[in-house]
Design a protein around this motif. Structure first.
Motif, PDB file in Angstrom:
ATOM      1  N   ARG A 135       0.860  -1.218   0.004  1.00  0.00           N
ATOM      2  CA  ARG A 135       0.000   0.148  -0.103  1.00  0.00           C
ATOM      3  C   ARG A 135       0.707   1.292  -0.121  1.00  0.00           C
ATOM      4  O   ARG A 135       0.571   2.196  -0.769  1.00  0.00           O
ATOM      5  CB  ARG A 135      -0.973  -0.084   1.157  1.00  0.00           C
ATOM      6  N   LEU A 136       1.981   1.327   0.895  1.00  0.00           N
ATOM      7  CA  LEU A 136       2.882   2.359   0.651  1.00  0.00           C
ATOM      8  C   LEU A 136       3.526   2.502  -0.652  1.00  0.00           C
ATOM      9  O   LEU A 136       3.714   3.757  -1.010  1.00  0.00           O
ATOM     10  CB  LEU A 136       3.721   2.181   1.813  1.00  0.00           C
ATOM     11  N   GLU A 137       3.897   1.560  -1.145  1.00  0.00           N
ATOM     12  CA  GLU A 137       4.452   1.746  -2.539  1.00  0.00           C
ATOM     13  C   GLU A 137       3.371   2.315  -3.712  1.00  0.00           C
ATOM     14  O   GLU A 137       3.877   3.141  -4.388  1.00  0.00           O
ATOM     15  CB  GLU A 137       4.932   0.386  -3.065  1.00  0.00           C
ATOM     16  N   ARG A 138       2.165   1.846  -3.448  1.00  0.00           N
ATOM     17  CA  ARG A 138       1.165   2.407  -4.381  1.00  0.00           C
ATOM     18  C   ARG A 138       1.111   3.846  -4.176  1.00  0.00           C
ATOM     19  O   ARG A 138       0.588   4.642  -4.887  1.00  0.00           O
ATOM     20  CB  ARG A 138      -0.018   1.624  -4.242  1.00  0.00           C
ATOM     21  N   LEU A 139       0.851   4.168  -2.774  1.00  0.00           N
ATOM     22  CA  LEU A 139       0.772   5.589  -2.339  1.00  0.00           C
ATOM     23  C   LEU A 139       1.936   6.474  -2.975  1.00  0.00           C
ATOM     24  O   LEU A 139       1.661   7.573  -3.430  1.00  0.00           O
ATOM     25  CB  LEU A 139       0.861   5.888  -0.821  1.00  0.00           C
ATOM     26  N   ASP A 160       8.371   7.135 -11.314  1.00  0.00           N
ATOM     27  CA  ASP A 160       8.514   6.090 -10.478  1.00  0.00           C
ATOM     28  C   ASP A 160       9.688   6.325  -9.581  1.00  0.00           C
ATOM     29  O   ASP A 160      10.730   6.307  -9.780  1.00  0.00           O
ATOM     30  CB  ASP A 160       8.748   4.610 -11.215  1.00  0.00           C
ATOM     31  N   PRO A 161       9.289   6.760  -8.079  1.00  0.00           N
ATOM     32  CA  PRO A 161      10.267   7.042  -7.191  1.00  0.00           C
ATOM     33  C   PRO A 161      11.174   5.742  -7.058  1.00  0.00           C
ATOM     34  O   PRO A 161      12.506   5.811  -6.421  1.00  0.00           O
ATOM     35  CB  PRO A 161       9.487   7.210  -5.808  1.00  0.00           C
ATOM     36  N   SER A 162      10.831   4.665  -7.263  1.00  0.00           N
ATOM     37  CA  SER A 162      11.655   3.363  -6.991  1.00  0.00           C
ATOM     38  C   SER A 162      12.579   3.120  -8.160  1.00  0.00           C
ATOM     39  O   SER A 162      13.527   2.278  -8.073  1.00  0.00           O
ATOM     40  CB  SER A 162      10.729   2.037  -6.720  1.00  0.00           C
ATOM     41  N   GLY A 163      12.317   3.838  -9.412  1.00  0.00           N
ATOM     42  CA  GLY A 163      13.407   3.743 -10.093  1.00  0.00           C
ATOM     43  C   GLY A 163      12.962   2.385 -11.349  1.00  0.00           C
ATOM     44  O   GLY A 163      13.464   2.335 -12.327  1.00  0.00           O
ATOM     45  N   ARG A 164      11.903   1.660 -10.939  1.00  0.00           N
ATOM     46  CA  ARG A 164      11.426   0.584 -11.616  1.00  0.00           C
ATOM     47  C   ARG A 164      10.345   0.740 -12.561  1.00  0.00           C
ATOM     48  O   ARG A 164       9.615   1.859 -12.233  1.00  0.00           O
ATOM     49  CB  ARG A 164      10.926  -0.644 -10.566  1.00  0.00           C
ATOM     50  N   GLY A 165      10.274   0.169 -13.797  1.00  0.00           N
ATOM     51  CA  GLY A 165       9.564   0.431 -14.588  1.00  0.00           C
ATOM     52  C   GLY A 165       8.259  -0.279 -14.325  1.00  0.00           C
ATOM     53  O   GLY A 165       8.128  -1.256 -13.722  1.00  0.00           O
TER      54      GLY A 165
END
Length: 315
Positions: free
Chosen positions: A29-33, A45-50
Motif C-alpha cells: 500500500r505504501l508503494e502504491r501511495l 516512479d520513485p523506486s526507479g523500476r518500470g
C-alpha cells in the motif's frame, strides 16, 4: 482515497480488512501511495523500476532533474539529490524574528545559482513584511558573497500584486532565482496558487523560492518544504582569547517535505570565501558573549511575550 485509481481501490478491497497488519500488505500500500504522489508531482516512479511499457516510455522521455547540491551528503540524500534548479521550493520560518536566517540562506543559494547583473536575484515582498523582518542591505548582500548589483527588490502593496509579480517573474525565466516573501499562509498561495508558481518556474527552467514569514506548515504543491531556524555560529579563533566576533552564518534546516517522504534536521555553515556550504558540528557553536541588560527596578514584571507575527517585542 483520491490518490488511487479504480483498479488500485479494487486491489485494496480484495486484500480484506483482516490482512491490514501484514507487513507485505502495508508495504504494498505504501508503494502504491508513493507512486500515486509521484504521478501527481510528475516525478515518475520513485523506486526507479518500470511499471509497464507506457510508463517506461514516459520515464525515458522525461528529463533528468537538474539539482543543486548543498554540500551535505545526508541532506542531499534527504532531498533525493539536492534542490531543484527548476521549480518551486518552499522555505518557512516559525516566527518573523527568525526571518534573518531565511534571508541569509536565500542569499547563499543565489550565490550558488550564479546570480549576477544580467540574471539577478529577484526578491518580491510587501512593505509590511520588509518593515517587520527587514530586507537585505548592500553590505549584508556583499557579506554573503553576492554582488549587490545582482539583487533586484520589488515591494508590492498587496498580496495579490506580489503573487502576480512572482508568477510573471517565474514565467519570464530572466532571474537566476526568484524569491517571493509572504507573511503567513494566505489562501492565494494554497494548492492552486503554488501549483501555478511551480508550473511557471519549471517551464522556464528556473528556481523559485516561496519564503513564508511566521507561517505554519500546510499542504502545497512545492515538492520540498524546509523550515529554517537560526543557530549560534562558531567563535572566531583568529583572535586569541577573544570570541567577540561573529563567525560564519550557520543555518539549521529542518526538512519537512521532500521527494520520497524523507525528513531530517541538518546544520550548514556558509563559507563565503569558497562560496559553499560546509557541514557544521553543533559542538562548535558558541553564543556571542555580551552584557545582559539589567532588570528594571521600577517594574514588577518583564515585558510580555512577543506575538509570533511580530519581529519586535511589545514594550
Amino acid at each position: 482515497m483520491a490518490f488511487f485509481d479504480a483498479r488500485q481501490e479494487h486491489e485494496i478491497s480484495e486484500e480484506g480488512p483482516g490482512n491490514d497488519a501484514r507487513p507485505s500488505v502495508v508495504a504494498a500500500r505504501l508503494e502504491r501511495l508513493r507512486l500515486a504522489i509521484a504521478r501527481i508531482e510528475d516525478r515518475g516512479d520513485p523506486s526507479g523500476r518500470g511499471r509497464g511499457v507506457n510508463r517506461a516510455g514516459a520515464q525515458s522521455a522525461r528529463k533528468v532533474p537538474d539539482l543543486l547540491s548543498l554540500g551535505h551528503a545526508r541532506l542531499d540524500a534527504c532531498l533525493s539529490g539536492g534542490l531543484s534548479r527548476a521549480g518551486l521550493t518552499e522555505i518557512r520560518v516559525r516566527e518573523t524574528r527568525e526571518s534573518g536566517a531565511a534571508t541569509g540562506l536565500c542569499l547563499a543559494l543565489a550565490v550558488l545559482l550564479g546570480a549576477e547583473r544580467r540574471h539577478p536575484l529577484l526578491w518580491i515582498g510587501q512593505g509590511n513584511g520588509f518593515a517587520e523582518a527587514g530586507s537585505a542591505c548592500r553590505a549584508g548582500v556583499a557579506g554573503f558573497g553576492l554582488d549587490p548589483r545582482a539583487l533586484v527588490t520589488v515591494c508590492a502593496r498587496r498580496t495579490q500584486d506580489a503573487v502576480w509579480a512572482g508568477e510573471e517573474a517565474a514565467r519570464s525565466g530572466a532571474p537566476s532565482l526568484t524569491v517571493l516573501e509572504i507573511r503567513g499562509n494566505p489562501k492565494l498561495l494554497s494548492l492552486e496558487g503554488t501549483r501555478r508558481l511551480h508550473l511557471r518556474a519549471r517551464e522556464s527552467g528556473r528556481p523559485f523560492i516561496l519564503l513564508r514569514q511566521s507561517a505554519s506548515a500546510e499542504t502545497t504543491t512545492a515538492p520540498v518544504r524546509i523550515c529554517v531556524l537560526p543557530h549560534p555560529a562558531a567563535p572566531v579563533r583568529a583572535i586569541a582569547g577573544q570570541n567577540r566576533l561573529i563567525g560564519a552564518p550557520v543555518f539549521r534546516l529542518r526538512v519537512e517535505k521532500a521527494p520520497g517522504g524523507r525528513s531530517g534536521e541538518f546544520l550548514l555553515e556558509w563559507n563565503v570565501h569558497d562560496k559553499r556550504f560546509d557541514i557544521f558540528a553543533a559542538s562548535r557553536a558558541a553564543a556571542l558573549p555580551r552584557p545582559v541588560a539589567a532588570l528594571p527596578f521600577d517594574r514588577p514584571v518583564a515585558a510580555g511575550r512577543t506575538r509570533p507575527g511580530l519581529a519586535i517585542g511589545r514594550a
